[in-house]
Design a protein around this motif. Sequence first.
Motif, PDB file in Angstrom:
ATOM      1  N   CYS A 289       0.903  -1.087  -0.141  1.00  0.00           N
ATOM      2  CA  CYS A 289       0.032  -0.054  -0.149  1.00  0.00           C
ATOM      3  C   CYS A 289       0.902   1.325   0.000  1.00  0.00           C
ATOM      4  CB  CYS A 289      -0.900   0.061   1.266  1.00  0.00           C
ATOM      5  SG  CYS A 289      -2.079   1.535   1.466  1.00  0.00           S
ATOM      6  N   THR A 290       0.598   2.188  -1.060  1.00  0.00           N
ATOM      7  CA  THR A 290       1.426   3.187  -0.993  1.00  0.00           C
ATOM      8  C   THR A 290       0.492   4.644  -0.972  1.00  0.00           C
ATOM      9  OG1 THR A 290       1.376   3.540  -3.484  1.00  0.00           O
ATOM     10  CG2 THR A 290       3.574   2.168  -2.175  1.00  0.00           C
ATOM     11  N   LYS A 291       1.017   5.840  -0.518  1.00  0.00           N
ATOM     12  CA  LYS A 291       0.227   7.126  -0.569  1.00  0.00           C
ATOM     13  C   LYS A 291       0.845   7.969  -1.384  1.00  0.00           C
ATOM     14  CE  LYS A 291      -2.301   6.307   3.860  1.00  0.00           C
ATOM     15  NZ  LYS A 291      -2.891   6.692   5.192  1.00  0.00           N
ATOM     16  N   VAL A 292       0.109   8.587  -2.266  1.00  0.00           N
ATOM     17  CA  VAL A 292       0.781   9.747  -3.087  1.00  0.00           C
ATOM     18  C   VAL A 292      -0.278  11.050  -2.921  1.00  0.00           C
ATOM     19  CG1 VAL A 292       1.251  10.644  -5.088  1.00  0.00           C
ATOM     20  CG2 VAL A 292       1.700   8.283  -4.586  1.00  0.00           C
ATOM     21  N   LYS A 293      -0.086  12.005  -2.331  1.00  0.00           N
ATOM     22  CA  LYS A 293      -0.879  13.197  -2.373  1.00  0.00           C
ATOM     23  C   LYS A 293      -2.248  12.830  -1.721  1.00  0.00           C
ATOM     24  CE  LYS A 293       1.113  15.704  -6.194  1.00  0.00           C
ATOM     25  NZ  LYS A 293       0.944  16.249  -7.256  1.00  0.00           N
ATOM     26  N   ASP A 294      -1.979  12.115  -0.412  1.00  0.00           N
ATOM     27  CA  ASP A 294      -3.427  11.847   0.456  1.00  0.00           C
ATOM     28  C   ASP A 294      -4.207  10.744  -0.056  1.00  0.00           C
ATOM     29  OD1 ASP A 294      -2.664  13.422   2.583  1.00  0.00           O
ATOM     30  OD2 ASP A 294      -3.576  15.159   1.540  1.00  0.00           O
ATOM     31  N   LYS A 295      -3.631  10.179  -1.408  1.00  0.00           N
ATOM     32  CA  LYS A 295      -4.478   9.151  -2.266  1.00  0.00           C
ATOM     33  C   LYS A 295      -3.703   7.709  -1.923  1.00  0.00           C
ATOM     34  CE  LYS A 295      -6.866   8.257  -6.558  1.00  0.00           C
ATOM     35  NZ  LYS A 295      -7.331   8.742  -7.830  1.00  0.00           N
ATOM     36  N   GLU A 296      -4.554   6.576  -1.465  1.00  0.00           N
ATOM     37  CA  GLU A 296      -4.046   5.581  -1.259  1.00  0.00           C
ATOM     38  C   GLU A 296      -3.954   4.608  -2.445  1.00  0.00           C
ATOM     39  OE1 GLU A 296      -5.774   2.346   1.638  1.00  0.00           O
ATOM     40  OE2 GLU A 296      -4.425   3.621   2.748  1.00  0.00           O
ATOM     41  N   TYR A 297      -2.886   3.780  -2.752  1.00  0.00           N
ATOM     42  CA  TYR A 297      -2.808   2.805  -3.734  1.00  0.00           C
ATOM     43  C   TYR A 297      -2.454   1.241  -3.319  1.00  0.00           C
ATOM     44  CZ  TYR A 297      -2.815   7.065  -6.910  1.00  0.00           C
ATOM     45  OH  TYR A 297      -3.131   8.121  -7.368  1.00  0.00           O
ATOM     46  N   ASN A 298      -3.453   0.454  -3.644  1.00  0.00           N
ATOM     47  CA  ASN A 298      -3.207  -0.837  -3.185  1.00  0.00           C
ATOM     48  C   ASN A 298      -2.705  -1.740  -4.269  1.00  0.00           C
ATOM     49  OD1 ASN A 298      -4.063  -0.797  -0.328  1.00  0.00           O
ATOM     50  ND2 ASN A 298      -6.032  -0.322  -1.199  1.00  0.00           N
ATOM     51  N   TYR A 299      -1.565  -2.509  -3.979  1.00  0.00           N
ATOM     52  CA  TYR A 299      -1.035  -3.584  -5.057  1.00  0.00           C
ATOM     53  C   TYR A 299      -0.900  -4.913  -4.541  1.00  0.00           C
ATOM     54  CZ  TYR A 299       0.495   1.032  -7.004  1.00  0.00           C
ATOM     55  OH  TYR A 299       0.724   2.282  -7.667  1.00  0.00           O
ATOM     56  N   GLU A 300      -1.299  -5.976  -5.743  1.00  0.00           N
ATOM     57  CA  GLU A 300      -1.075  -7.227  -5.182  1.00  0.00           C
ATOM     58  C   GLU A 300       0.248  -7.917  -6.169  1.00  0.00           C
ATOM     59  OE1 GLU A 300      -4.523  -9.684  -4.289  1.00  0.00           O
ATOM     60  OE2 GLU A 300      -5.776  -7.925  -4.576  1.00  0.00           O
ATOM     61  N   LEU A 301       0.953  -8.261  -5.265  1.00  0.00           N
ATOM     62  CA  LEU A 301       2.178  -8.725  -6.117  1.00  0.00           C
ATOM     63  C   LEU A 301       2.520 -10.412  -5.951  1.00  0.00           C
ATOM     64  CD1 LEU A 301       4.343  -5.831  -5.232  1.00  0.00           C
ATOM     65  CD2 LEU A 301       3.139  -6.011  -7.241  1.00  0.00           C
ATOM     66  N   TYR A 302       3.139 -10.942  -6.864  1.00  0.00           N
ATOM     67  CA  TYR A 302       3.880 -12.019  -6.815  1.00  0.00           C
ATOM     68  C   TYR A 302       5.499 -12.095  -6.531  1.00  0.00           C
ATOM     69  CZ  TYR A 302      -0.490 -14.637  -7.717  1.00  0.00           C
ATOM     70  OH  TYR A 302      -1.825 -15.003  -7.742  1.00  0.00           O
ATOM     71  N   ALA A 303       5.725 -12.759  -5.461  1.00  0.00           N
ATOM     72  CA  ALA A 303       7.387 -12.871  -5.268  1.00  0.00           C
ATOM     73  C   ALA A 303       8.073 -13.864  -4.840  1.00  0.00           C
ATOM     74  CB  ALA A 303       7.854 -11.581  -4.294  1.00  0.00           C
ATOM     75  N   CYS A 304       9.325 -14.111  -5.006  1.00  0.00           N
ATOM     76  CA  CYS A 304       9.821 -15.666  -4.530  1.00  0.00           C
ATOM     77  C   CYS A 304       9.788 -15.438  -2.914  1.00  0.00           C
ATOM     78  CB  CYS A 304      11.276 -15.737  -4.857  1.00  0.00           C
ATOM     79  SG  CYS A 304      12.089 -17.213  -4.289  1.00  0.00           S
ATOM     80  N   LYS A 305       9.351 -16.488  -2.347  1.00  0.00           N
ATOM     81  CA  LYS A 305       9.387 -16.565  -0.617  1.00  0.00           C
ATOM     82  C   LYS A 305      10.782 -16.669  -0.237  1.00  0.00           C
ATOM     83  CE  LYS A 305       7.689 -19.694   2.976  1.00  0.00           C
ATOM     84  NZ  LYS A 305       7.239 -20.724   3.281  1.00  0.00           N
ATOM     85  N   LYS A 306      11.794 -16.660  -0.831  1.00  0.00           N
ATOM     86  CA  LYS A 306      13.117 -16.682  -0.364  1.00  0.00           C
ATOM     87  C   LYS A 306      13.403 -15.164  -0.474  1.00  0.00           C
ATOM     88  CE  LYS A 306      14.900 -21.348  -1.294  1.00  0.00           C
ATOM     89  NZ  LYS A 306      15.816 -22.027  -2.165  1.00  0.00           N
ATOM     90  N   GLN A 307      13.097 -14.472  -1.061  1.00  0.00           N
ATOM     91  CA  GLN A 307      13.469 -12.836  -1.222  1.00  0.00           C
ATOM     92  C   GLN A 307      12.586 -12.120  -0.394  1.00  0.00           C
ATOM     93  OE1 GLN A 307      12.722 -11.368  -5.160  1.00  0.00           O
ATOM     94  NE2 GLN A 307      13.491  -9.407  -4.649  1.00  0.00           N
ATOM     95  N   HIS A 308      11.141 -12.492  -0.443  1.00  0.00           N
ATOM     96  CA  HIS A 308      10.109 -11.719   0.406  1.00  0.00           C
ATOM     97  C   HIS A 308      10.250 -12.281   1.985  1.00  0.00           C
ATOM     98  CE1 HIS A 308       7.049  -8.831   0.884  1.00  0.00           C
ATOM     99  NE2 HIS A 308       6.253  -9.611   1.504  1.00  0.00           N
ATOM    100  N   VAL A 309      11.085 -12.049   2.542  1.00  0.00           N
ATOM    101  CA  VAL A 309      11.644 -12.203   3.950  1.00  0.00           C
ATOM    102  C   VAL A 309      12.242 -11.433   4.617  1.00  0.00           C
ATOM    103  CG1 VAL A 309      10.744 -14.867   3.948  1.00  0.00           C
ATOM    104  CG2 VAL A 309      13.199 -14.176   3.646  1.00  0.00           C
ATOM    105  N   ARG A 310      12.379 -11.190   5.973  1.00  0.00           N
ATOM    106  CA  ARG A 310      13.361 -10.362   6.743  1.00  0.00           C
ATOM    107  C   ARG A 310      14.587 -10.735   6.476  1.00  0.00           C
ATOM    108  NH1 ARG A 310      10.767 -10.313  12.492  1.00  0.00           N
ATOM    109  NH2 ARG A 310      10.885 -12.650  12.056  1.00  0.00           N
ATOM    110  N   ILE A 311      15.479  -9.886   6.183  1.00  0.00           N
ATOM    111  CA  ILE A 311      17.060 -10.273   6.019  1.00  0.00           C
ATOM    112  C   ILE A 311      17.565 -11.393   7.010  1.00  0.00           C
ATOM    113  CG2 ILE A 311      19.356  -9.491   6.016  1.00  0.00           C
ATOM    114  CD1 ILE A 311      18.263  -6.683   4.883  1.00  0.00           C
TER     115      ILE A 311
END
Length: 474
Positions: A289-311
């Motif tokens: 979720c990102t906000k630009v000029k008080d407007k909220e944008y929601n995104y749904e993504l696909y990513a590798c599980k090994k990449q999308h975790v805390r370091i």
Amino acid sequence: MKHAAIYIRVSTDEQAEQGYSIDAQKEKLTAYCVSQGLDHFKLYIDDGYTGTNMERPAFRRMVRHIQEGKISAVIVRKLDRLSRKQKDVMTIIEDIFEKNNVSFTSTTELFDTSTPFGKAMIGVLAVFAQLDRDMIVERTTMGRRQRVNTGRWYGGRVPFGYKWNKELQELEIVPEEARIVKRIFQMYSEGHSRLEIAEWAASRTNERMIDHSVIRDMLERVVYIGKLRNAGQIVDGLQEPIISQKLWDAVRAEAVKRKDGALPKGDFLLTGVMKCGVCEGNIVHVKRCTKVKDKEYNYELYACKKQHVRIKDRVGKCNLGYFRRENIEQFVVDQIKFLATYPEKITELMNEEKEMPDDEISYEQLQAELKKVNTNLENLYDAIESGDLKASSVSDRIRKLEEKRELLENDIDELTDNKLPTADEKTVRAVISDIGSAWNYFTEEEQKTAIRKLIKHVVLEKDGRHHIEWIFSF
């Protein structure tokens, strides 16, 4: 005051054998003690325990009393009452009896350990006790295999969905249970998890306790397609099948997909069929979720599980990147519709699949190796039985051959389960055409099922050149 110990053991299989009953052993051994002037004796009885298992309650209690200095002698009807394994017999005699100054007597074999000759005879008789046990196992195994070769159920617990007809000596279908079995296979082929299937099945029958492990075993039993397993081979059974070969193949295809990393059907269209093209890891759904000029944008993504975790939680490295969910799903739908519109592409894909290298070790090679091992074992058994070889001199060789046989049988079973027949091109074209033309009318659940029927993996690539690994075994 020390006492003599009368040890009695009868296994389940020996209950009906003359002279092996508890009462018969008790009568003869008690009379022996009285005749030898052993007035103080105590009975230690293991009823229904095999001689290959040292964890017997009465035996362990007797050993404890020996170590506590309460026993002066041990009397049995026959040496194999202690154990049917040569190594165990020698351990009991040397490390328990002799160390605690306890004599040992077998009333039917005329020796005792208080004499040098008696000690020498122990090793000889122990070898024959183990040989007898091994021959019993071999005869039982051969009898079972001969029965299965005629298509008859080999015994044990009757599979859910069948009942045993004693008069006909056949498995008969139980209709209400068979309907549950059929639905279990259908649900798995559609992508449902074993836990989900187990919960569904458990709510519909009280005849069996059903959990996810029971479902796993059921899905692997060839009995449901009218077959039986026999030493790594699949033979025709006399029982009527509950499920079709087509449904069995669909389940095998789904099992192979999950073995390769695919997950059961989930909340999203492509859950369970996506794979990372960089590290071959699983793909996860990501919300941002990102906000630009008080407007909220929601995104749904696909990513590798090994990449999308805390370091700190990362295992290995992956830099696949993130891809918009709607773009990936649209890519897959477009590919399905493309194949439905241009069936000649199906011919090309099927030819590519045929050109892929076979398994390093073929089914025929494994069968040949298994036959060789079985022949070697049969030759050794024959030589021992005829007196040409001593069992003790080849026991290690037999053990290694039996272990090798078990490994080969497991490899053959696995190769048989994973070997899926490819459908003919006409059938493939018809299925894809039907799915492609009806796609827009499918419910979301039907779309998920269709994707799992057609696609093994959707492979996401870092450069965006994603590709699909198709399934042609429906």
